[in-house]
Write a protein that holds these residues in place. Sequence first.
Motif, short mmCIF file in Angstrom:
data_model
loop_
_atom_site.label_atom_id
_atom_site.label_comp_id
_atom_site.label_asym_id
_atom_site.label_seq_id
_atom_site.Cartn_x
_atom_site.Cartn_y
_atom_site.Cartn_z
N ARG A 96 0.81 -1.22 0.00
CA ARG A 96 0.00 0.00 0.00
C ARG A 96 0.84 1.27 0.00
NH1 ARG A 96 -2.51 0.23 6.12
NH2 ARG A 96 -0.57 -0.31 7.18
N LEU A 102 -1.42 1.81 -5.79
CA LEU A 102 -2.61 2.61 -5.48
C LEU A 102 -3.28 3.13 -6.74
CD1 LEU A 102 -1.38 4.55 -2.32
CD2 LEU A 102 -2.55 2.33 -2.46
N ILE A 124 -4.91 -2.21 1.31
CA ILE A 124 -4.56 -1.56 0.04
C ILE A 124 -5.74 -0.71 -0.43
CG2 ILE A 124 -3.90 -1.93 -2.36
CD1 ILE A 124 -2.51 -4.54 -1.38
N ALA A 127 -5.92 2.46 1.71
CA ALA A 127 -4.85 3.39 1.33
C ALA A 127 -5.12 4.05 -0.01
CB ALA A 127 -3.51 2.66 1.29
#
Length: 193
Positions: A96, A102, A124, A127
Motif C-alpha cells: 500500500r 494505489l 490496500i 490506502a
Amino acid sequence: MAQKKILFLTGDYAEDYETMVPFQMLQMIGHDVHAVCPGKAAGDKVITAIHDFEGEQTYSEKRGHYFVLNTSFSDVHAQEYDAIVLAGGRAPEYLRLDKKVLEIVRHFADADKPIAAICHGIQILTAADVVRGKKLTAYPAVAPEVTMAGGTYESVNVHEAVVDGKLVTAPAWPAHPAWIAEFLKVLGTQITL
C-alpha cells in the motif's frame, strides 16, 4: 463462459492460502490470471506466510511456500484487465506504500471493475481511498482502517464474504468458498454441473 483477464497482486509474506488458492482456482475455471508484485518480474518468487487460528488472541505465522510470479509488475497496464484480486497477509502493509499499486487499484474502482480483496488486502483499498461509502469486511484488526477510510465494516463469520456492487471482500482464508463464489458471480462466470 468468456475468459477474463485478472490481475492478481501479491508480495513477500502474503498469506499462503490467500495467494495460492484463489490464483489456482481462477486459473482452473479458465481465467487468465497474472500474478504480480512491485519490483519483481515474471519468474521471480515471493515467499508466503502461513497464518493459522490456533486459539491465541491473534493468528500464528509460519514461513510458507515460494510462489512464482507469472507477470512482470512493470508490464502491468490496468486498463487491459477485467478485474483485480488482492491477497492478504503481511504484504499489503508495504504494497500500500507503492504509488503505482494505489493508481492501479483506483483504476479498477473508478472504472467499476470487479475487485476481490481478502484479510489484510483491504489495507490496500483503504490506502487507495476506494472504500468510502462501501460495505465490506476484512480481518477484524483492519476494521478501524475501514471505518477511518469512510467504509462500513461488516463483522461477519470467518467463512462468509461481503459483496457491495463489484467489490467482494472476506475476513480470511476460511472464507475462500464463499469469497471465490461471489467473485465469480460478479465476474459473470457461470459454472454448470
